[in-house]
Design a protein around this motif. Structure first.
Motif, PDB file in Angstrom:
ATOM      1  N   LYS A   1      -2.509   4.401  -7.304  1.00 28.70           N
ATOM      2  CA  LYS A   1      -2.409   2.951  -7.682  1.00 28.70           C
ATOM      3  C   LYS A   1      -2.861   2.656  -9.130  1.00 28.70           C
ATOM      4  O   LYS A   1      -2.186   1.567  -9.637  1.00 28.70           O
ATOM      5  N   THR A   2      -3.667   3.367  -9.708  1.00 34.17           N
ATOM      6  CA  THR A   2      -4.063   3.023 -10.891  1.00 34.17           C
ATOM      7  C   THR A   2      -2.873   3.196 -11.919  1.00 34.17           C
ATOM      8  O   THR A   2      -2.972   2.800 -13.138  1.00 34.17           O
ATOM      9  N   LYS A   3      -1.897   3.869 -11.784  1.00 38.16           N
ATOM     10  CA  LYS A   3      -0.808   4.049 -12.692  1.00 38.16           C
ATOM     11  C   LYS A   3       0.191   2.616 -12.687  1.00 38.16           C
ATOM     12  O   LYS A   3       0.954   2.621 -13.500  1.00 38.16           O
ATOM     13  N   PHE A   4       0.025   2.010 -11.705  1.00 40.29           N
ATOM     14  CA  PHE A   4       0.626   0.785 -11.335  1.00 40.29           C
ATOM     15  C   PHE A   4       0.292  -0.662 -11.653  1.00 40.29           C
ATOM     16  O   PHE A   4      -1.265  -0.684 -11.327  1.00 40.29           O
ATOM     17  N   VAL A   5       0.975  -1.626 -12.229  1.00 44.76           N
ATOM     18  CA  VAL A   5       0.209  -3.087 -12.052  1.00 44.76           C
ATOM     19  C   VAL A   5       0.728  -3.483 -10.508  1.00 44.76           C
ATOM     20  O   VAL A   5       1.704  -3.545 -10.294  1.00 44.76           O
ATOM     21  N   ILE A   6      -0.330  -3.721  -9.584  1.00 35.95           N
ATOM     22  CA  ILE A   6       0.039  -4.288  -8.404  1.00 35.95           C
ATOM     23  C   ILE A   6      -0.408  -5.723  -8.138  1.00 35.95           C
ATOM     24  O   ILE A   6      -1.442  -6.076  -8.604  1.00 35.95           O
ATOM     25  N   GLU A   7       0.268  -6.563  -7.348  1.00 41.21           N
ATOM     26  CA  GLU A   7       0.106  -7.814  -7.071  1.00 41.21           C
ATOM     27  C   GLU A   7       0.524  -8.135  -5.764  1.00 41.21           C
ATOM     28  O   GLU A   7       1.376  -7.583  -5.020  1.00 41.21           O
ATOM     29  N   LYS A   8      -0.387  -9.312  -5.231  1.00 43.79           N
ATOM     30  CA  LYS A   8       0.058  -9.998  -3.782  1.00 43.79           C
ATOM     31  C   LYS A   8       1.041 -11.071  -4.184  1.00 43.79           C
ATOM     32  O   LYS A   8       0.557 -11.983  -4.921  1.00 43.79           O
ATOM     33  N   PHE A   9       1.899 -11.324  -3.269  1.00 42.39           N
ATOM     34  CA  PHE A   9       2.794 -12.492  -3.252  1.00 42.39           C
ATOM     35  C   PHE A   9       2.645 -13.296  -2.027  1.00 42.39           C
ATOM     36  O   PHE A   9       3.026 -12.658  -0.952  1.00 42.39           O
ATOM     37  N   VAL A  10       1.927 -14.392  -1.970  1.00 44.56           N
ATOM     38  CA  VAL A  10       1.790 -15.268  -0.731  1.00 44.56           C
ATOM     39  C   VAL A  10       2.530 -16.500  -0.600  1.00 44.56           C
ATOM     40  O   VAL A  10       2.108 -17.536  -1.440  1.00 44.56           O
TER      41      VAL A  10
ATOM     42  N   ASP B   1       4.547  -4.184 -11.297  1.00 48.10           N
ATOM     43  CA  ASP B   1       5.333  -2.787 -10.771  1.00 48.10           C
ATOM     44  C   ASP B   1       5.519  -2.981  -9.231  1.00 48.10           C
ATOM     45  O   ASP B   1       6.623  -2.746  -8.533  1.00 48.10           O
ATOM     46  N   VAL B   2       4.484  -3.261  -8.541  1.00 43.67           N
ATOM     47  CA  VAL B   2       4.347  -3.187  -6.961  1.00 43.67           C
ATOM     48  C   VAL B   2       3.895  -4.530  -6.445  1.00 43.67           C
ATOM     49  O   VAL B   2       2.901  -5.188  -6.803  1.00 43.67           O
ATOM     50  N   ILE B   3       4.643  -5.106  -5.485  1.00 45.40           N
ATOM     51  CA  ILE B   3       4.179  -6.515  -5.168  1.00 45.40           C
ATOM     52  C   ILE B   3       4.090  -6.175  -3.527  1.00 45.40           C
ATOM     53  O   ILE B   3       5.183  -6.204  -2.869  1.00 45.40           O
ATOM     54  N   PHE B   4       3.086  -6.697  -3.050  1.00 43.56           N
ATOM     55  CA  PHE B   4       2.998  -6.906  -1.505  1.00 43.56           C
ATOM     56  C   PHE B   4       3.145  -8.348  -0.935  1.00 43.56           C
ATOM     57  O   PHE B   4       2.459  -9.364  -1.564  1.00 43.56           O
ATOM     58  N   ILE B   5       3.899  -8.517   0.026  1.00 41.16           N
ATOM     59  CA  ILE B   5       4.181  -9.950   0.588  1.00 41.16           C
ATOM     60  C   ILE B   5       3.547 -10.110   1.812  1.00 41.16           C
ATOM     61  O   ILE B   5       3.874  -9.151   2.700  1.00 41.16           O
ATOM     62  N   LYS B   6       2.873 -11.089   2.187  1.00 45.79           N
ATOM     63  CA  LYS B   6       2.362 -11.331   3.432  1.00 45.79           C
ATOM     64  C   LYS B   6       2.187 -12.989   3.522  1.00 45.79           C
ATOM     65  O   LYS B   6       1.791 -13.541   2.465  1.00 45.79           O
ATOM     66  N   ASN B   7       2.543 -13.536   4.621  1.00 42.30           N
ATOM     67  CA  ASN B   7       2.187 -14.856   4.880  1.00 42.30           C
ATOM     68  C   ASN B   7       0.908 -15.328   4.850  1.00 42.30           C
ATOM     69  O   ASN B   7       0.087 -14.578   5.119  1.00 42.30           O
ATOM     70  N   ILE B   8       0.716 -16.616   4.364  1.00 45.28           N
ATOM     71  CA  ILE B   8      -0.588 -17.031   4.185  1.00 45.28           C
ATOM     72  C   ILE B   8      -1.366 -17.159   5.340  1.00 45.28           C
ATOM     73  O   ILE B   8      -2.424 -16.897   5.447  1.00 45.28           O
ATOM     74  N   ASP B   9      -0.699 -17.285   6.708  1.00 37.71           N
ATOM     75  CA  ASP B   9      -1.519 -17.731   7.844  1.00 37.71           C
ATOM     76  C   ASP B   9      -1.487 -16.349   8.597  1.00 37.71           C
ATOM     77  O   ASP B   9      -2.413 -16.235   9.605  1.00 37.71           O
ATOM     78  N   ASN B  10      -1.176 -15.125   8.131  1.00 42.41           N
ATOM     79  CA  ASN B  10      -1.461 -13.625   8.916  1.00 42.41           C
ATOM     80  C   ASN B  10      -2.710 -13.112   8.329  1.00 42.41           C
ATOM     81  O   ASN B  10      -2.639 -12.107   7.484  1.00 42.41           O
ATOM     82  N   VAL B  11      -3.935 -13.742   8.599  1.00 44.12           N
ATOM     83  CA  VAL B  11      -5.088 -13.035   8.393  1.00 44.12           C
ATOM     84  C   VAL B  11      -5.967 -13.217   9.649  1.00 44.12           C
ATOM     85  O   VAL B  11      -5.692 -13.685  10.573  1.00 44.12           O
ATOM     86  N   ALA B  12      -7.169 -12.115   9.465  1.00 45.49           N
ATOM     87  CA  ALA B  12      -7.837 -12.055  10.540  1.00 45.49           C
ATOM     88  C   ALA B  12      -9.432 -11.784  10.091  1.00 45.49           C
ATOM     89  O   ALA B  12      -9.564 -11.575   9.068  1.00 45.49           O
ATOM     90  N   GLN B  13      -9.935 -12.296  11.347  1.00 45.15           N
ATOM     91  CA  GLN B  13     -11.530 -12.030  10.786  1.00 45.15           C
ATOM     92  C   GLN B  13     -11.966 -10.590  11.276  1.00 45.15           C
ATOM     93  O   GLN B  13     -12.950 -10.095  10.793  1.00 45.15           O
ATOM     94  N   ASN B  14     -11.189 -10.166  12.261  1.00 48.60           N
ATOM     95  CA  ASN B  14     -11.466  -8.588  12.686  1.00 48.60           C
ATOM     96  C   ASN B  14     -10.423  -7.923  12.427  1.00 48.60           C
ATOM     97  O   ASN B  14      -9.504  -8.070  11.862  1.00 48.60           O
ATOM     98  N   ASN B  15     -10.534  -6.571  12.654  1.00 51.15           N
ATOM     99  CA  ASN B  15      -9.249  -5.484  12.412  1.00 51.15           C
ATOM    100  C   ASN B  15      -8.946  -5.423  10.923  1.00 51.15           C
ATOM    101  O   ASN B  15      -8.001  -5.166  10.423  1.00 51.15           O
ATOM    102  N   ILE B  16      -9.874  -5.907   9.893  1.00 50.04           N
ATOM    103  CA  ILE B  16      -9.845  -5.770   8.640  1.00 50.04           C
ATOM    104  C   ILE B  16      -9.490  -4.344   7.949  1.00 50.04           C
ATOM    105  O   ILE B  16      -8.414  -4.051   7.362  1.00 50.04           O
ATOM    106  N   LYS B  17     -10.183  -3.304   8.644  1.00 48.93           N
ATOM    107  CA  LYS B  17     -10.066  -1.973   8.127  1.00 48.93           C
ATOM    108  C   LYS B  17      -8.992  -1.367   8.533  1.00 48.93           C
ATOM    109  O   LYS B  17      -8.002  -0.892   7.669  1.00 48.93           O
ATOM    110  N   THR B  18      -8.259  -1.955   9.574  1.00 49.93           N
ATOM    111  CA  THR B  18      -6.945  -1.419   9.960  1.00 49.93           C
ATOM    112  C   THR B  18      -5.891  -2.056   9.049  1.00 49.93           C
ATOM    113  O   THR B  18      -4.925  -1.387   8.739  1.00 49.93           O
TER     114      THR B  18
END
Length: 488
Positions: free
Chosen positions: A45-54, A256-273
């Protein structure tokens, strides 16, 4: 003019070949493979610029829809809550009332209600419920249905309120590099940007940027007769073109790399998974992209061997699930080389897919395009001709569903950013029925961001656990275990 043409002549429905299933378009990984990709992501991961798009610009209107309907239809002087629930067959209201104390915003709501209704303590239980819901939604109260989901209280941790923005920040730590801030990009509506900034101001490990849905992507609306709908002042009426318009926002990013996830798909638990599965998707993307770049470099050489071409063809068909045309083997070597470059030199996305539990939304399918080629696509029901029995059966029997959990590689093998607008399939737009000023209108929705807007990308589907999917579509979803404290 093109949009008016689509209104008049219709948009061709997508041609489903079959649903994507395990080993037939969807990867299912064993524990050893999962660990391999987690390790691959962590060590590269250190070789890339990573971003999240929400995507986070929409208001929470639907989240409170059944409560709005209650306020519109309930007469506190004549009805009882029980008679209303029976008359309108509204079990959601009952769930809301029973769970009221477990909502993260309950203390604030109770306090505000007592301010607005000084006689609150003397009310009957039905009047109290009415006053609480009125406070939750009215402009002089909390006005939650008019605010974006991102800034609403979703969870309580150690006595502190956490919004979806907070949860996205927490999750982003998995791609943070030493002594660098995690990059997150939110699409927002201008009027609420200050609210987002205020919540984010308490974090010093985040580099947050914002963009708005560009008005140039708004689409025209028409009347039933397909003539443009006009407002009282005779101006044409344009409306936002749906989340597909956000391909322009995504196209402005340079990571370089972009993760996409909706704003409302978050949890209080199962964060590790959740984080582990993000790393798995990221590891798959980085490893595949590395191999694609090696092959593209080799394909630049006119003296490439037949053996290498055969190896690349095998990789494209079996690893990337992109069947080539039957006549490929008849092509001259030079044309095979050019053809493989064209197939491989495009953006790539790795999409998590969860088992279908009857949730509404799109799913993974094999689709046949206008040239007879099979490709993997995420398809929504509105794109399918459900009047056609065969198409309806394929859609209905899909085994997996799209939770909007994807990671994208948007640069080519030379490090240049792709122009993402060149990989959109305009024929995957759709027409929806809406109303404006009480009149029915037809609206034009652009190809969805992860549907037709990415139709020409390299697409990989991977099964991820259902526990990674915890959207809040209605306020009652906040009562589910994933959103309640102490369920880790």
């Amino acid at each position: 003019m093109q949009q008016l043409h689509y209104f008049k002549n219709g948009i061709p429905k997508i041609n489903l070949y079959k649903s994507a299933t395990i080993n037939e378009g969807i990867w299912k990984l064993n524990e050893k493979e999962q660990q391999h990709y987690v390790d691959y992501f962590d060590s590269n991961k250190t070789k890339f610029v990573i971003e999240k798009f929400v995507p986070a610009s929409g208001a929470a209107t639907r989240m409170f829809q059944f409560l709005n309907e209650f306020l519109n239809n309930f007469n506190p002087d004549e009805d009882t809550i029980t008679s209303y629930i029976n008359k309108f067959n509204d079990p959601n209201l009952n769930i809301f009332i029973v769970g009221i104390r477990n909502f993260p915003f309950h203390p604030e709501l109770k306090e505000k209600t007592k301010q607005l209704f000084p006689e609150y303590n003397k009310y009957t239980s039905d009047q109290k419920v009415y006053a609480i819901i009125k406070t939750l939604l009215s402009p002089e109260g909390l006005h939650f249905a008019s605010k974006p989901k991102g800034i609403l209280p979703f969870h309580v941790k150690n006595g502190e309120i956490h919004t979806p923005i907070d949860e996205h920040v927490t999750e982003s730590e998995f791609y943070q590099k030493e002594n660098q801030k995690s990059k997150i990009h939110f699409t927002v509506s201008k009027e609420f940007q200050a609210h987002f900034e205020s919540i984010l101001s308490k974090y010093n490990n985040i580099d947050a940027t914002f963009s708005y849905q560009d008005q140039t992507s708004d689409t025209i609306a028409v009347e039933a007769n397909n003539l443009p709908f006009r407002l009282e002042n005779n101006e044409l009426f344009f409306r936002p073109g749906g989340h597909g318009a956000l391909i322009d926002n995504l196209n402005q990013l340079t990571s370089d790399v972009i993760f996409i996830k909706n704003i409302d798909n978050v949890a209080q638990n199962n964060i590790k998974t959740g984080i582990e599965n993000k790393k798995i998707l990221g590891g798959i993307l980085l490893e595949l992209q590395t191999q694609i770049f090696i092959y593209l470099s080799e394909l630049q050489n006119e003296n490439i061997t037949e053996t290498t071409i055969h190896e690349i063809k095998d990789f494209v068909e079996h690893r990337l699930s992109m069947p080539l045309l039957d006549e490929f083997k008849m092509f001259q070597k030079n044309y095979q080389r050019e053809y493989l470059i064209k197939v491989l030199n495009r953006p790539i996305r790795v999409c998590g897919m969860v088992k279908n539990e009857g949730e509404p939304g799109g799913g993974p399918f094999w689709v046949i395009d206008s040239k007879g080629r099979q490709t993997l696509q995420i398809v929504e029901s509105s794109q399918v001709d459900l009047q056609n029995e065969k198409q309806r059966e394929i859609f209905k029997n899909s085994t997996h569903f799209n939770p909007v959990d994807l990671v994208c590689g948007i640069k080519d093998f030379r490090g240049n950013k792709f122009d993402l607008t060149k990989f959109v399939d305009p024929d995957t737009a759709f027409i929806t029925e809406k109303t404006k000023n009480g009149k029915p209108i037809k609206a034009f929705e652009l190809p969805g961001l992860w549907n037709g807007a990415m139709a020409k990308w390299i697409t990989i589907f991977v099964e991820v656990p259902l526990t990674t999917f915890n959207p809040v579509k209605t306020v009652n979803d906040l009562l589910k275990p994933a959103h309640q404290p102490n369920h880790e």
